[in-house]
Design an enzyme around this catalytic site. Structure first.
Site, mmCIF file in Angstrom:
data_model
loop_
_atom_site.group_PDB
_atom_site.id
_atom_site.type_symbol
_atom_site.label_atom_id
_atom_site.label_comp_id
_atom_site.label_asym_id
_atom_site.label_seq_id
_atom_site.Cartn_x
_atom_site.Cartn_y
_atom_site.Cartn_z
ATOM 1 N N LYS A 207 0.840 -1.198 0.000
ATOM 2 C CA LYS A 207 0.000 0.000 0.000
ATOM 3 C C LYS A 207 0.874 1.247 0.000
ATOM 4 O O LYS A 207 0.683 2.159 -0.788
ATOM 5 C CB LYS A 207 -0.921 -0.035 1.227
ATOM 6 C CG LYS A 207 -1.835 1.148 1.348
ATOM 7 C CD LYS A 207 -2.776 1.012 2.530
ATOM 8 C CE LYS A 207 -3.497 2.329 2.768
ATOM 9 N NZ LYS A 207 -4.405 2.311 3.909
ATOM 10 N N GLU A 213 10.514 -4.768 4.450
ATOM 11 C CA GLU A 213 10.550 -6.177 4.033
ATOM 12 C C GLU A 213 10.260 -6.300 2.533
ATOM 13 O O GLU A 213 10.962 -6.998 1.797
ATOM 14 C CB GLU A 213 9.486 -6.987 4.801
ATOM 15 C CG GLU A 213 9.783 -7.202 6.261
ATOM 16 C CD GLU A 213 9.212 -6.103 7.145
ATOM 17 O OE1 GLU A 213 8.972 -4.976 6.633
ATOM 18 O OE2 GLU A 213 9.007 -6.362 8.348
ATOM 19 N N GLY A 272 -4.797 -1.913 5.131
ATOM 20 C CA GLY A 272 -4.018 -3.052 4.633
ATOM 21 C C GLY A 272 -4.703 -4.386 4.907
ATOM 22 O O GLY A 272 -4.814 -5.242 4.021
ATOM 23 N N ARG A 273 -5.197 -4.573 6.127
ATOM 24 C CA ARG A 273 -5.795 -5.867 6.484
ATOM 25 C C ARG A 273 -7.196 -6.033 5.919
ATOM 26 O O ARG A 273 -7.834 -7.064 6.148
ATOM 27 C CB ARG A 273 -5.775 -6.047 8.001
ATOM 28 C CG ARG A 273 -6.376 -4.889 8.789
ATOM 29 C CD ARG A 273 -5.985 -4.955 10.255
ATOM 30 N NE ARG A 273 -6.430 -3.777 11.005
ATOM 31 C CZ ARG A 273 -5.761 -2.630 11.091
ATOM 32 N NH1 ARG A 273 -4.602 -2.495 10.457
ATOM 33 N NH2 ARG A 273 -6.211 -1.632 11.805
ATOM 34 N N GLU A 358 -4.718 -6.714 14.759
ATOM 35 C CA GLU A 358 -4.186 -5.397 14.395
ATOM 36 C C GLU A 358 -5.317 -4.361 14.485
ATOM 37 O O GLU A 358 -5.079 -3.187 14.729
ATOM 38 C CB GLU A 358 -3.570 -5.417 12.988
ATOM 39 C CG GLU A 358 -2.566 -4.306 12.764
ATOM 40 C CD GLU A 358 -1.782 -4.436 11.465
ATOM 41 O OE1 GLU A 358 -2.375 -4.258 10.386
ATOM 42 O OE2 GLU A 358 -0.569 -4.701 11.517
ATOM 43 N N HIS A 389 -5.613 -33.568 17.473
ATOM 44 C CA HIS A 389 -4.507 -34.402 17.958
ATOM 45 C C HIS A 389 -3.370 -33.540 18.493
ATOM 46 O O HIS A 389 -2.241 -34.016 18.634
ATOM 47 C CB HIS A 389 -4.021 -35.317 16.831
ATOM 48 C CG HIS A 389 -5.071 -36.299 16.409
ATOM 49 N ND1 HIS A 389 -5.196 -37.549 16.985
ATOM 50 C CD2 HIS A 389 -6.096 -36.189 15.533
ATOM 51 C CE1 HIS A 389 -6.239 -38.174 16.449
ATOM 52 N NE2 HIS A 389 -6.797 -37.365 15.564
ATOM 53 N N LYS A 515 9.404 -0.781 13.930
ATOM 54 C CA LYS A 515 9.999 -0.572 12.602
ATOM 55 C C LYS A 515 11.137 0.439 12.707
ATOM 56 O O LYS A 515 12.220 0.242 12.155
ATOM 57 C CB LYS A 515 8.961 -0.041 11.617
ATOM 58 C CG LYS A 515 7.871 -1.017 11.231
ATOM 59 C CD LYS A 515 6.933 -0.350 10.217
ATOM 60 C CE LYS A 515 5.684 -1.162 9.974
ATOM 61 N NZ LYS A 515 4.683 -0.483 9.172
HETATM 62 O O1 F6P Z 1 2.329 -4.123 9.918
HETATM 63 C C1 F6P Z 1 1.857 -2.871 9.659
HETATM 64 C C2 F6P Z 1 1.355 -2.709 8.263
HETATM 65 O O2 F6P Z 1 1.205 -1.356 8.031
HETATM 66 C C3 F6P Z 1 0.041 -3.461 8.003
HETATM 67 O O3 F6P Z 1 -1.071 -2.789 8.470
HETATM 68 C C4 F6P Z 1 0.086 -3.596 6.531
HETATM 69 O O4 F6P Z 1 -0.840 -4.525 6.080
HETATM 70 C C5 F6P Z 1 1.524 -4.019 6.335
HETATM 71 O O5 F6P Z 1 2.236 -3.240 7.288
HETATM 72 C C6 F6P Z 1 2.091 -3.832 4.957
HETATM 73 O O6 F6P Z 1 2.027 -2.506 4.553
HETATM 74 P P1 F6P Z 1 2.209 -2.095 3.047
HETATM 75 O O7 F6P Z 1 1.121 -2.714 2.256
HETATM 76 O O8 F6P Z 1 2.166 -0.604 3.021
HETATM 77 O O9 F6P Z 1 3.552 -2.612 2.571
#
Ligand code: F6P
Length: 552
Positions: A207, A213, A272-273, A358, A389, A515
């Site tokens: 987003k 990452e 995002g979620r 979240e 199990h 972060k």
């Molecule tokens: O972990 C925090 C967060 O902002 C989430 O809410 C989001 O889904 C994720 O990081 C990834 O964010 P982006 O889509 O901006 O890379």
């Protein structure tokens, strides 16, 4: 507006009611109200939901609905659907529900025609994925795409992973998907293993397009692609043919080197979620096609309509959210197990963890004042029968109260004959689901066990206390529409809980500091010149240990 839901008459009534009902066993509740098994149930689109095996009676439901009304659930729901800025800490509308509106709907958000915007992107996604699926879109060496690799994390990963796996039977164009999220290089290395760069398309899903990452993995993937393709190809063409982006941030996408003509956008009013139904679902659309993706959106929309228009008394997501409040705040339950009797929903609990935790893991109300009761259920789970199990022993005989959601389907996605060749393995799976909810609710008494001739000293070990609450959610089949329905069901449950608790379920400030600190600690780990003494004595010692081990 500061509020204290625990100070309302509705809350007090529930406290009194809790005192009266909490000592009753589910067995007694069924005995005094035999019709509850068919009447404490609801339907929403294709979902049949049984909430009769809960520690409630009809009065509990009535009082919980009073609580929802006292908290303004209906008004806030209407505000959300209309595009009001209910995400107050970020001053944003919350409109994941607009992503699944049909094209003839109308909704203006902050002066913009949201429906037109959504369908413009869906149309672009559809024609792009049509091209990829038909072989019109080819890699730089002219070969058709066989694998899409989605690089993203959190909401830009968990939704697509879960839905892709759930709908694996619908992947009909010979295109498979892989998903890379973790900054642990093991993830990318493992997912690239065996891939042919000439037939691989990377979808960089972020987003913000600033997530460490994702940008790290995307850069490593680009390096891998160019190295594998070698000098014979033009690098710019290679990136253009093998990289597309999904983001709200065109500038950053361009800076990364992806042509914004190959970017699919969405909007800041999609959290995002809550974004698997936006362009973030591109990897899913590439594998199952735009028609099936449309069915997935229609399933979500059906639940949206149910939530938006059904009176609370029959409103399934509202009732399930209220039951979450009932156990969290009155029984003091800490967690909820989600137990799909479907291997294809293996990632559903992981998906729900971000959606629910979240969203509702907050300690202050929307106005910044402390919450007045505990918030945020801990969600966890595994598919049945594997969980049986592993951890069900604790569910059955442990000291903790863990409400559980059981999810099952009439028609299997796969079926095989039983040992003697006459039955269906799917029937075995479903008989386990029904047996578990029965045993959790009704248990088995010491008298019943003793009557079977069990030695007296063993009887207490075999007693099954029961009185363990469960919801059973059944659907005809795990179709694209039903997957959409399940997602929307939980989205709206989260909303109801968050509204009762007075929090903003749509921000996530709690993930930011970690972060920042990781960025600050990066150079300390890698630069031998950087003073190891940076922080508290524990972190300093850990960093020193790490540097020594790494020879720095
Ligand atoms: O972990 C925090 C967060 O902002 C989430 O809410 C989001 O889904 C994720 O990081 C990834 O964010 P982006 O889509 O901006 O890379």
């Amino acid at each position: 507006m500061s509020s204290d839901i625990t100070g309302t008459p509705a809350w007090k009534n529930l406290q009194d009611h809790y005192a009266a009902i909490s000592g009753k066993h589910i067995r007694d509740l069924f005995e005094s109200d035999p019709a509850r098994g068919t009447e404490l149930t609801g339907t929403a689109a294709d979902l049949y939901v049984d909430y009769s095996k809960h520690r409630i009676d009809r009065e509990t439901v009535r009082l919980l609905i009073d609580l929802a009304r006292a908290a303004g659930v209906e008004e806030r729901r209407d505000a959300m659907f209309s595009g009001a800025h209910i995400n107050t800490s970020e001053d944003r509308a919350v409109l994941h529900t607009a992503l699944r509106l049909p094209s003839d709907a109308t909704l203006t958000v902050d002066g913009q025609d949201a429906v037109a915007d959504v369908h413009e992107v869906l149309t672009r996604m559809g024609s792009f994925t049509d091209d990829v699926r038909s072989g019109k879109w080819v890699g730089v060496t002219g070969k058709r795409i066989a694998t899409v690799v989605n690089i993203g994390i959190g909401g830009s990963d968990l939704g697509p992973v879960m839905v892709y796996q759930a709908l694996r039977h619908y992947a009909d164009a010979g295109i498979s998907a892989r998903f890379v999220s973790n900054v642990d290089p093991a993830d990318l290395v493992a997912k690239l293993a065996g891939l042919d760069p000439e037939t691989t398309l990377f979808i960089i899903a972020s987003k913000t397009f600033s997530t460490l990452e994702t940008l790290t993995n995307a850069t490593a993937a680009r390096r891998w692609l160019l190295a594998q393709l070698g000098d014979g190809v033009d690098q710019k063409d290679a990136v253009a043919k093998h990289f597309v982006a999904v983001s709200t941030n065109a500038d950053r996408v361009a800076k990364f080197g992806i042509d914004t003509a190959n970017m699919f956008g969405f909007w800041d009013w999609v959290g995002g979620r809550y974004s698997v139904d936006s362009a973030i679902g591109l990897s899913v659309m590439a594998t199952i096609g735009k028609e099936r993706f449309g069915e997935f959106l229609a399933g979500m929309h059906a639940i949206d309509q149910h939530f938006a228009t059904t009176p609370l008394e029959q409103n399934v997501p509202a009732i399930l959210g209220l039951l979450g409040v009932w156990y969290s705040n009155f029984f003091g339950a800490e967690s909820r197990a989600v137990l799909p009797y479907s291997n294809d929903l293996a990632r559903f609990a992981a998906y729900l963890q971000q959606l629910t935790m979240e969203s509702n893991g907050k300690s202050v109300q929307a106005d910044g004042t402390p919450v007045t009761t505990s918030t945020g259920e801990i969600f966890w789970g595994e598919p049945g029968t594997n969980g049986q199990h592993a951890f069900y022993q604790l569910l059955h005989q442990g000291t903790r109260l863990i409400p559980a959601d059981f999810i099952g389907f009439a028609d299997p996605t796969d079926d095989l004959p039983t040992i003697d060749g006459t039955g269906s393995m799917h029937d075995i799976l479903m008989s386990n689901l029904f047996a578990q909810t029965k045993v959790l609710a009704f248990g088995k008494t010491a008298e019943e066990i003793a009557a079977e001739g069990t030695a007296a000293d063993v009887v207490p070990h075999k007693v099954m206390p029961g009185n363990r609450p469960t919801t059973t959610i059944l659907a005809p089949k795990l179709t694209p529409s039903v997957v959409g329905q399940l997602i929307a069901l939980y989205e709206h449950e989260v909303f109801v809980e968050g509204t009762i608790w007075g929090i903003d379920p749509f921000d996530q400030w709690g993930v930011e500091l970690g972060k920042q600190q990781a960025l600050a600690l990066g150079p300390v780990l890698t630069d031998a010149e950087a003073p190891a003494q940076q922080s508290d004595s524990s972190t300093d010692a850990l960093v020193r240990w790490y540097r020594t081990e790494r020879g720095r």
